[in-house]
Design a protein around this motif. Structure first.
Motif, PDB file in Angstrom:
ATOM      1  N   ASN A 274      59.558  35.934  42.227  1.00 42.81           N
ATOM      2  CA  ASN A 274      58.673  37.255  41.942  1.00 42.81           C
ATOM      3  C   ASN A 274      57.384  36.513  42.612  1.00 42.81           C
ATOM      4  O   ASN A 274      56.960  35.436  42.542  1.00 42.81           O
ATOM      5  N   VAL A 275      56.777  37.560  43.300  1.00 45.08           N
ATOM      6  CA  VAL A 275      55.480  37.149  43.819  1.00 45.08           C
ATOM      7  C   VAL A 275      54.397  38.244  43.272  1.00 45.08           C
ATOM      8  O   VAL A 275      54.817  39.432  43.337  1.00 45.08           O
ATOM      9  N   TYR A 276      53.360  37.795  42.972  1.00 49.41           N
ATOM     10  CA  TYR A 276      52.452  38.826  42.429  1.00 49.41           C
ATOM     11  C   TYR A 276      50.809  38.434  42.386  1.00 49.41           C
ATOM     12  O   TYR A 276      50.685  36.994  42.872  1.00 49.41           O
ATOM     13  N   ASN A 277      49.998  39.001  42.445  1.00 47.20           N
ATOM     14  CA  ASN A 277      48.599  38.927  42.611  1.00 47.20           C
ATOM     15  C   ASN A 277      48.052  38.482  41.173  1.00 47.20           C
ATOM     16  O   ASN A 277      48.177  39.422  40.114  1.00 47.20           O
ATOM     17  N   ALA A 278      47.562  37.143  41.066  1.00 44.32           N
ATOM     18  CA  ALA A 278      47.091  36.756  39.788  1.00 44.32           C
ATOM     19  C   ALA A 278      45.680  37.493  39.253  1.00 44.32           C
ATOM     20  O   ALA A 278      45.442  37.503  38.186  1.00 44.32           O
ATOM     21  N   SER A 279      44.796  37.905  40.376  1.00 43.25           N
ATOM     22  CA  SER A 279      43.730  38.391  40.088  1.00 43.25           C
ATOM     23  C   SER A 279      43.593  40.008  39.941  1.00 43.25           C
ATOM     24  O   SER A 279      44.356  40.697  40.711  1.00 43.25           O
ATOM     25  N   LYS A 280      42.747  40.504  39.026  1.00 46.42           N
ATOM     26  CA  LYS A 280      42.882  41.987  38.821  1.00 46.42           C
ATOM     27  C   LYS A 280      41.845  42.604  39.441  1.00 46.42           C
ATOM     28  O   LYS A 280      41.743  43.729  39.444  1.00 46.42           O
ATOM     29  N   GLU A 281      41.090  41.750  40.312  1.00 45.64           N
ATOM     30  CA  GLU A 281      39.905  42.419  40.946  1.00 45.64           C
ATOM     31  C   GLU A 281      40.190  42.959  42.159  1.00 45.64           C
ATOM     32  O   GLU A 281      41.369  42.583  42.722  1.00 45.64           O
ATOM     33  N   LYS A 282      39.318  43.586  42.982  1.00 45.01           N
ATOM     34  CA  LYS A 282      39.687  44.169  44.228  1.00 45.01           C
ATOM     35  C   LYS A 282      39.551  43.208  45.200  1.00 45.01           C
ATOM     36  O   LYS A 282      38.875  42.179  45.272  1.00 45.01           O
ATOM     37  N   LYS A 286      37.691  38.009  53.714  1.00 45.71           N
ATOM     38  CA  LYS A 286      36.917  36.615  53.616  1.00 45.71           C
ATOM     39  C   LYS A 286      36.766  36.082  52.174  1.00 45.71           C
ATOM     40  O   LYS A 286      35.946  35.319  52.426  1.00 45.71           O
ATOM     41  N   LYS A 287      37.313  36.768  51.289  1.00 50.87           N
ATOM     42  CA  LYS A 287      37.268  36.098  49.934  1.00 50.87           C
ATOM     43  C   LYS A 287      38.568  35.550  49.279  1.00 50.87           C
ATOM     44  O   LYS A 287      39.624  36.339  49.581  1.00 50.87           O
ATOM     45  N   PRO A 288      38.699  34.692  48.600  1.00 51.14           N
ATOM     46  CA  PRO A 288      39.898  33.944  48.165  1.00 51.14           C
ATOM     47  C   PRO A 288      40.506  35.076  47.154  1.00 51.14           C
ATOM     48  O   PRO A 288      39.885  35.644  46.375  1.00 51.14           O
ATOM     49  N   VAL A 289      41.991  35.134  47.399  1.00 52.26           N
ATOM     50  CA  VAL A 289      42.756  35.787  46.479  1.00 52.26           C
ATOM     51  C   VAL A 289      43.852  34.796  45.998  1.00 52.26           C
ATOM     52  O   VAL A 289      44.385  33.940  46.679  1.00 52.26           O
ATOM     53  N   SER A 290      44.091  34.672  44.662  1.00 48.52           N
ATOM     54  CA  SER A 290      45.051  33.925  44.131  1.00 48.52           C
ATOM     55  C   SER A 290      46.367  34.566  43.970  1.00 48.52           C
ATOM     56  O   SER A 290      46.660  35.632  43.476  1.00 48.52           O
ATOM     57  N   VAL A 291      47.449  34.231  44.610  1.00 44.82           N
ATOM     58  CA  VAL A 291      48.812  34.954  44.886  1.00 44.82           C
ATOM     59  C   VAL A 291      49.755  33.882  44.287  1.00 44.82           C
ATOM     60  O   VAL A 291      49.684  32.539  44.737  1.00 44.82           O
ATOM     61  N   ILE A 292      50.528  34.292  43.461  1.00 37.64           N
ATOM     62  CA  ILE A 292      51.512  33.369  42.628  1.00 37.64           C
ATOM     63  C   ILE A 292      53.051  33.689  43.094  1.00 37.64           C
ATOM     64  O   ILE A 292      53.298  34.895  43.067  1.00 37.64           O
ATOM     65  N   LEU A 338      55.660  27.561  38.955  1.00 39.66           N
ATOM     66  CA  LEU A 338      54.647  28.587  39.740  1.00 39.66           C
ATOM     67  C   LEU A 338      54.060  27.887  40.604  1.00 39.66           C
ATOM     68  O   LEU A 338      53.407  26.760  40.427  1.00 39.66           O
ATOM     69  N   ALA A 339      54.031  28.589  42.098  1.00 43.27           N
ATOM     70  CA  ALA A 339      53.071  28.023  43.258  1.00 43.27           C
ATOM     71  C   ALA A 339      51.850  28.890  43.375  1.00 43.27           C
ATOM     72  O   ALA A 339      52.166  30.039  43.809  1.00 43.27           O
ATOM     73  N   ASN A 340      50.657  28.544  43.022  1.00 46.90           N
ATOM     74  CA  ASN A 340      49.654  29.443  43.107  1.00 46.90           C
ATOM     75  C   ASN A 340      48.993  29.219  44.476  1.00 46.90           C
ATOM     76  O   ASN A 340      48.377  28.079  44.718  1.00 46.90           O
ATOM     77  N   TYR A 341      49.224  30.195  45.322  1.00 40.60           N
ATOM     78  CA  TYR A 341      48.429  29.971  46.573  1.00 40.60           C
ATOM     79  C   TYR A 341      47.021  30.745  46.545  1.00 40.60           C
ATOM     80  O   TYR A 341      46.818  31.495  45.884  1.00 40.60           O
ATOM     81  N   ILE A 342      46.081  30.114  47.428  1.00 38.55           N
ATOM     82  CA  ILE A 342      44.895  30.899  47.762  1.00 38.55           C
ATOM     83  C   ILE A 342      45.196  31.547  49.090  1.00 38.55           C
ATOM     84  O   ILE A 342      45.392  30.918  50.205  1.00 38.55           O
ATOM     85  N   ILE A 343      44.952  32.796  49.189  1.00 40.35           N
ATOM     86  CA  ILE A 343      44.963  33.611  50.260  1.00 40.35           C
ATOM     87  C   ILE A 343      43.638  34.178  50.783  1.00 40.35           C
ATOM     88  O   ILE A 343      43.077  34.816  49.627  1.00 40.35           O
ATOM     89  N   ILE A 344      43.132  34.220  51.947  1.00 37.56           N
ATOM     90  CA  ILE A 344      42.072  34.692  52.640  1.00 37.56           C
ATOM     91  C   ILE A 344      42.221  35.728  53.521  1.00 37.56           C
ATOM     92  O   ILE A 344      42.715  35.474  54.438  1.00 37.56           O
ATOM     93  N   PRO A 345      42.064  36.995  53.044  1.00 35.92           N
ATOM     94  CA  PRO A 345      42.321  38.096  54.003  1.00 35.92           C
ATOM     95  C   PRO A 345      41.412  38.136  55.346  1.00 35.92           C
ATOM     96  O   PRO A 345      40.359  37.717  55.269  1.00 35.92           O
TER      97      PRO A 345
END
Length: 579
Positions: A274-282, A286-292, A338-345
């Motif tokens: 299962n892959v999901y976005n850990a952050s509930k913010e928009k 160029k801002k980091p997003v936590s994807v697990i 759980l593999a917590n990745y930092i993704i930057i769009p």
């Protein structure tokens, strides 16, 4: 007379035909010990090209043995004298006996030209191995025995091992300490538990009693003949410390079936992704997003290759932080990784984050299962779009949250006051944030005022007269007395957050501070001090807790329940010591 001639001709023909097929089985010897490997050689020789082997070799009932290996080879040549083609098949079978005494090995069968041929059965004799005390203590001998019931498994499939101790003197059981599980490149070992069972006075092994010391899982990571090395332990007596070793165990590791998918690495068991976005913010460009990426199930969960997030020009990927919530199961390690990745769009708009394809082998169904890719759809906004959509109150909340993050401490988790984005305006949230800021400011002013007053009092108070050595030592000890409650609260926070590395580091700091309070530099000196100061019961509890902390610290698999029980024991013991 004519009938006798026909009978003689038929008998002569049968003797000739029997000589054209040689079928035999021979062991390497007839007497074995229970630890020996029985090697059987089966030879099938066909003299002539007219013979057709219609069935493979059918082995007899070998339920009284463990088959640890087998192999076959064939060869053929032309006999120049008789001009006959001779084909020879040689099969080797390696067996490990399960019982002692006289054991019969039955006939091997094969069908050639619609006729069944068989070998002669024979007996082998299995005798017990003469045990020797590894602890070099003839009167109080202690033996370790590693038992693995299922010795035929697939590659990367676990088998459960049970470690038992045997002795004629039950008092020896409490002296067995420092169990070290086997380590080898072609196996992965994970402990299940170190709980000692009740002592069994009638183990069926001579006149010895037995006790289960530990259980652990063995994951062989290569196919073929794998030997599990012995488990070691120490027998502590008042005079010396002796090292004892268990037996070795041979495993027959089956190779995984052919036809595995390209995405299969080494996952054996049953898993889900299962892959999901850990952050509930928009999501902002160029801002980091936590994807697990969460992999759950049961099998070689902690040793398998995890599926990664596939690279894409739409975003940047950073190395993940791996966390696990696992525990021993019935057919492997179960839980979730759980593999917590930092993704930057890199762009605004819809972004599709995909994982690598993933497949695993299910030993129950003996089939490969291909889960394919998992996809997470995100919609990234530019900074201008995010700023336009925020209200004034949301901006104030953002500034407040940033301030609270900078003053966070392990005692007061101020980040718990962070404000989540709401679609409605709430005056209570705004007033709460303002009150917190004012409270922190007033606290700062009061602290500064208290510091100034304390400095003036120190300057005006006359020096106290010097007392006796005992009074001085008591005064120094009071000044050095550690407030263990601060440590307990900090350890509770680390346990809840799952930061076990920091948890054990703080435990070591707590132990060092408490020892310094009583002017003891080493743990052994402190134990002797506790024995005279607090009693032998507290000293023994301190020694057992120190060993338990070391076992939990270096255990490859840590459970939240085990850490919680360990923290309770730490709080109970150090509260008594610091009184």
């Amino acid at each position: 007379m004519q009938h006798r001639l026909i009978y003689i001709l038929l008998l002569f023909t049968s003797v000739i035909s029997y000589g054209q097929i040689n079928f035999s089985i021979t062991p390497d010897k007839t007497d074995y010990t229970s630890k020996d490997v029985i090697n059987l050689t089966i030879i099938l020789e066909l003299n002539g090209s007219e013979y057709n082997q219609q069935t493979p070799l059918r082995l007899p009932d070998l339920s009284k043995f463990n088959m640890i290996g087998s192999g076959s080879v064939s060869s053929g040549y032309m006999d120049p004298e008789t001009n006959t083609v001779i084909t020879q098949y040689v099969t080797r079978v390696a067996l490990e006996p399960k019982q002692k005494g006289k054991v019969k090995i039955g006939s091997v069968l094969v069908t050639i030209n619609n006729k069944i041929y068989k070998t002669e059965p024979f007996d082998v004799f299995i005798k017990e191995v003469d045990k020797k005390s590894v602890a070099n203590n003839a009167s109080n001998d202690v033996y370790l025995n590693m038992e693995i019931e299922d010795r035929e498994v697939y590659q990367d499939q676990p088998t459960i091992a049970v470690l038992k101790v045997y002795s004629r003197n039950m008092d020896n059981f409490r002296k067995v300490k420092n169990i070290h599980l086997p380590e080898q490149e072609n196996i992965n070992v994970h402990p299940i538990n170190y709980k000692k069972s009740e002592i069994d006075p009638s183990s069926g092994y001579g006149n010895m009693a037995s006790q289960v010391l530990a259980m652990f899982m063995v994951f062989p990571n290569e196919a073929g003949y794998v030997e599990v090395p012995p488990v070691s332990a120490s027998v502590n007596t008042y005079n010396n410390k002796n090292k004892i070793l268990s037996n070795k165990v041979k495993l027959n590791v089956k190779k995984l079936p052919e036809g595995s998918p390209e995405s299969f690495k080494n996952a054996v068991g049953k898993f889900n992704i299962n892959v999901y976005n850990a952050s509930k913010e928009k999501v902002e460009v160029k801002k980091p997003v936590s994807v697990i990426v969460k992999v759950s199930g049961e099998g070689n969960l902690t040793d398998m290759v995890l599926p990664k997030i596939a690279a894409s020009p739409d975003y940047e990927i950073f190395a993940p932080k791996i966390t696990s919530k696992v525990a021993p199961g019935t057919v492997g390690i179960k839980g979730e990784i759980l593999a917590n990745y930092i993704i930057i769009p890199n762009k605004a708009g819809p972004i599709s984050i995909k994982t690598e394809e993933f497949a695993f082998f299910d030993p129950a169904s003996k089939e490969y299962v291909d889960l394919g890719q998992e996809t997470l759809a995100l919609n990234a906004f530019s900074h201008e779009q995010i700023a336009e959509s925020r209200t004034t109150v949301e901006k104030v909340n953002e500034y407040t949250n940033t301030f609270l993050e900078t003053v966070n401490s392990p005692v007061l988790k101020t980040t718990s006051f962070k404000v989540k984005e709401k679609s409605k305006f709430h005056w209570n949230i705004l007033l709460t944030n303002i009150a917190i800021l004012l409270g922190l400011f007033i606290t700062y002013l009061l602290f500064k005022t208290w510091q100034k007053k304390r400095k003036l009092i120190k300057e005006t108070v006359p020096p106290k007269p010097l007392g006796s050595v005992a009074e001085t030592e008591k005064e120094i000890r009071e000044r050095l007395k550690t407030d263990v409650n601060d440590y307990f609260g900090y350890l509770e926070n680390l346990k809840d957050s799952g930061d076990y590395l920091k948890f054990f580091h703080i435990v070591e700091e707590l132990d060092a501070d408490v020892r310094n309070q009583y002017f003891q530099s080493s743990a052994e000196d402190f134990r002797k001090f506790l024995e005279s100061y607090k009693g032998s019961a507290v000293a023994e509890e301190y020694r057992n807790l120190s060993q338990r902390i070391q076992m939990e610290k270096y255990s490859p698999v840590k459970s939240s329940e085990g850490i919680d029980e360990l923290l309770k024991a730490i709080v109970n013991l150090y509260s008594q010591i610091s009184k």
